[in-house]
Design an enzyme around this catalytic site. Structure first.
Site, short mmCIF file in Angstrom:
data_model
loop_
_atom_site.label_atom_id
_atom_site.label_comp_id
_atom_site.label_asym_id
_atom_site.label_seq_id
_atom_site.Cartn_x
_atom_site.Cartn_y
_atom_site.Cartn_z
N CYS A 35 35.13 146.63 57.94
CA CYS A 35 36.19 147.21 57.11
C CYS A 35 35.62 148.08 56.01
O CYS A 35 34.43 148.02 55.70
CB CYS A 35 36.98 146.11 56.42
SG CYS A 35 37.66 144.89 57.51
N GLY A 94 36.56 151.54 59.91
CA GLY A 94 37.63 150.80 60.59
C GLY A 94 38.75 151.73 60.97
O GLY A 94 39.29 152.43 60.12
N ASN A 150 36.28 143.10 52.67
CA ASN A 150 35.30 143.51 53.68
C ASN A 150 34.28 142.39 53.79
O ASN A 150 33.68 142.01 52.79
CB ASN A 150 34.63 144.82 53.26
CG ASN A 150 33.49 145.24 54.20
OD1 ASN A 150 32.57 145.90 53.79
ND2 ASN A 150 33.56 144.84 55.46
N GLY A 151 34.10 141.87 54.99
CA GLY A 151 33.13 140.81 55.20
C GLY A 151 33.72 139.72 56.06
O GLY A 151 34.71 139.93 56.76
N TYR A 160 23.11 151.79 61.05
CA TYR A 160 24.20 152.41 61.81
C TYR A 160 25.51 152.58 61.05
O TYR A 160 26.14 153.63 61.13
CB TYR A 160 24.49 151.56 63.05
CG TYR A 160 25.78 151.92 63.77
CD1 TYR A 160 25.83 152.99 64.66
CD2 TYR A 160 26.95 151.21 63.54
CE1 TYR A 160 27.01 153.33 65.31
CE2 TYR A 160 28.14 151.55 64.19
CZ TYR A 160 28.16 152.60 65.07
OH TYR A 160 29.32 152.93 65.70
P1 AMP Z 1 25.90 149.38 74.15
O1 AMP Z 1 24.44 149.15 74.14
O2 AMP Z 1 26.44 149.97 75.38
O3 AMP Z 1 26.66 148.09 73.83
O4 AMP Z 1 26.27 150.37 72.98
C1 AMP Z 1 25.35 150.83 72.04
C2 AMP Z 1 26.01 151.89 71.18
O5 AMP Z 1 27.04 151.31 70.38
C3 AMP Z 1 25.02 152.56 70.25
O6 AMP Z 1 25.05 153.93 70.51
C4 AMP Z 1 25.52 152.28 68.86
O7 AMP Z 1 25.58 153.48 68.11
C5 AMP Z 1 26.90 151.71 69.01
N1 AMP Z 1 27.07 150.51 68.18
C6 AMP Z 1 26.16 149.60 67.87
N2 AMP Z 1 26.70 148.60 67.10
C7 AMP Z 1 27.99 148.91 66.93
C8 AMP Z 1 29.09 148.28 66.22
N3 AMP Z 1 28.93 147.15 65.55
N4 AMP Z 1 30.28 148.90 66.25
C9 AMP Z 1 30.45 150.03 66.95
N5 AMP Z 1 29.46 150.68 67.63
C10 AMP Z 1 28.24 150.12 67.62
#
Ligand code: AMP
Length: 470
Positions: A9, A35, A109-110, A254
């Protein structure tokens, strides 16, 4: 079924601005990446707290007409992400209630790791819950407190919570914000000058929200600190003693925007460093460095600068991919990823490519992208990941899947390389991750990479099971 985690969030708060709801709208707009499921704003004119929330994106929910129903000089806002199950409007925030402390609204958030236990206790004492989100527990604790003021009740309630929380509260005439004692999730404080006066204060998960409204970043709300902004001015106090810190490293890897300052450090600086150290650790003879957009761009720039290999945007992202699209009845291979990304054949043909992404979670996206780059003519594809292998789920507010879905929890690097069909695969080491985020004092949480959780998780088996049931 209680199922109150996976809260990724963004939160925002403002005090002392004649257009507080409009400013919150802009703040949330800048925090949209945190989000996309639902968003809401609660505003007060000093007498009445009004709240609007809905499913969908910030810009779709808040038209000028809707914003005009939220008058007042103080407001809080929230943008929420959730993957399944409890994606109902009931869980959208802010939560707003009338109780013995007056009208209050809260956004969070959390993830509160003892929410289930607290909720069971409260229910036995007669509390009635409307939603499944753990944030509602906080409101009940506040309402139950014998303290007369909101700040007094919060001092008591916050000490009962375990886990991660960056909270913003709104009462008739004041904003109160607080951050958990370990500081898992970020919360920054800023100031906005309105016609020479400096009495407008803003708070946000990330400073990119300040930039959009012209506010200046002052500092972090400290872990274990509560900040009250009311008619009497600003008061800062500790509600919990100083302890070790556990800033979420994934915010720098990320989650946060690279134009934000998070935990007092520019995210772009960390990301470039992640890429540079990755290049030092896992150099490979190649022709190009190609980022997976957008998450891999900053690290790929660092990788390219360090390795002296040219940076090429050979995967182009369509930024307008919405939730609804018509899938052709005849199956097209990897349709989902093709909607989002398209390779630039003339850059890739015959080339040895270093493909940089921020993380591999299940591995399925990486495999599709490696195939895409190869089918566009790349001679070799070397996948480089700008963090260590993700081996454990997060219980502090990031939506990492359960252990059985995490590819690195169950497979060796060589097995993952074969699965994603890359010519080589390398992750960043833990030591380099620490260095890249400037963690000299052990201030970060690395649980998703190490499995070492910085708090006692009393009900860890149940937390894991709830995650598996999703
Ligand atoms: P996958 O290995 O197919 O599950 O997806 C990896 C991708 O998901 C990477 O390109 C990341 O940028 C993205 N990613 C990693 N963690 C998250 C997260 N918590 N929420 C949304 N996307 C994520």
């Amino acid at each position: 079924m209680f199922d109150g985690f996976r809260e990724e969030c963004g939160v925002f708060a403002i005090h002392g601005h004649p257009e507080a709801a409009n400013m919150s709208y802009l703040g949330l707009y800048a925090l949209q990446h945190r989000g996309q499921e639902s968003a809401g704003i609660a505003a007060s004119d000093g007498n009445v707290v009004r709240c609007t929330k809905s499913m969908g994106h910030v810009a779709d929910i808040f038209s000028p007409r809707v914003l005009s129903t939220l008058p007042g000089h103080l407001a809080i806002g929230h943008t929420r992400y959730s993957t399944s199950g409890d994606t109902v409007l009931l869980n959208a925030q802010p939560f707003s209630v009338q109780c013995n402390k007056g009208q209050i609204a809260v956004a969070h958030n959390g993830n509160i790791t003892n929410a289930k236990e607290l909720r069971e206790e409260l229910e036995q004492e007669g509390s009635i819950f409307q939603a499944t989100s753990d944030t509602e527990v906080i409101l009940h604790l506040v309402a139950r407190s014998r303290e007369r003021t909101l700040a007094g009740a919060l001092r008591e309630a916050l000490l009962e919570l375990e886990g991660a929380f960056s909270l913003v509260f709104l009462a008739n005439d004041r904003i109160i914000v607080a951050r958990d004692p370990l500081g898992f999730r970020p919360l920054a404080m800023g100031q906005l000058e309105i016609s020479g006066q400096k009495s407008c204060y803003v708070f946000a998960s990330e400073t990119c929200a300040f930039d959009l409204i012209g506010a200046v970043y002052l500092n972090e709300v400290e872990p274990g600190e509560m900040v009250i902004v009311g008619p009497e001015g600003v008061t800062r106090e500790r509600f919990a003693p100083m302890r070790e810190r556990a800033h979420c490293v994934f915010e720098h890897v990320y989650f946060s925007r690279p134009d934000s300052i998070v935990f007092g450090r520019p995210v772009a600086q960390s990301r470039e460093m992640l890429g540079r150290l990755l290049a030092q650790e896992s150099h490979v003879d190649a022709d190009l460095v190609v980022p997976v957009p957008d998450s891999g761009v900053s690290a790929a720039l660092g990788y390219s600068a360090e390795s002296k290999l040219p940076f090429r945007q050979a995967l182009i992202r369509n930024h307008y991919v919405g939730r609804t699209f018509i899938e052709p009845s005849q199956a097209i291979r990897d349709f989902g990823v093709k909607l989002k990304l398209n390779p630039v054949r003339h850059l890739l043909e015959g080339k040895r490519v270093v493909l940089v992404d921020d993380s591999v979670v299940r591995g399925t996206t990486s495999r599709k992208i490696v195939r895409m780059v190869r089918s566009a003519g790349a001679r070799e594809v070397h996948l480089r990941v700008s963090c260590p292998p993700t081996v454990s789920p997060c219980f502090y507010g990031v939506d990492t899947p359960s252990k059985n879905e995490l590819i690195a929890a169950n497979h060796s690097i060589e097995e993952i390389r074969r699965f994603v069909e890359a010519d080589s695969l390398a992750y960043l080491s833990m030591a380099s991750l620490r260095r890249a985020v400037g963690d000299v004092d052990q201030d970060f949480c690395y649980a998703c990479y190490s499995g070492n959780y910085p708090t006692d998780l009393v009900n860890v088996e149940e937390l894991m099971l709830a995650r598996d049931r999703r």
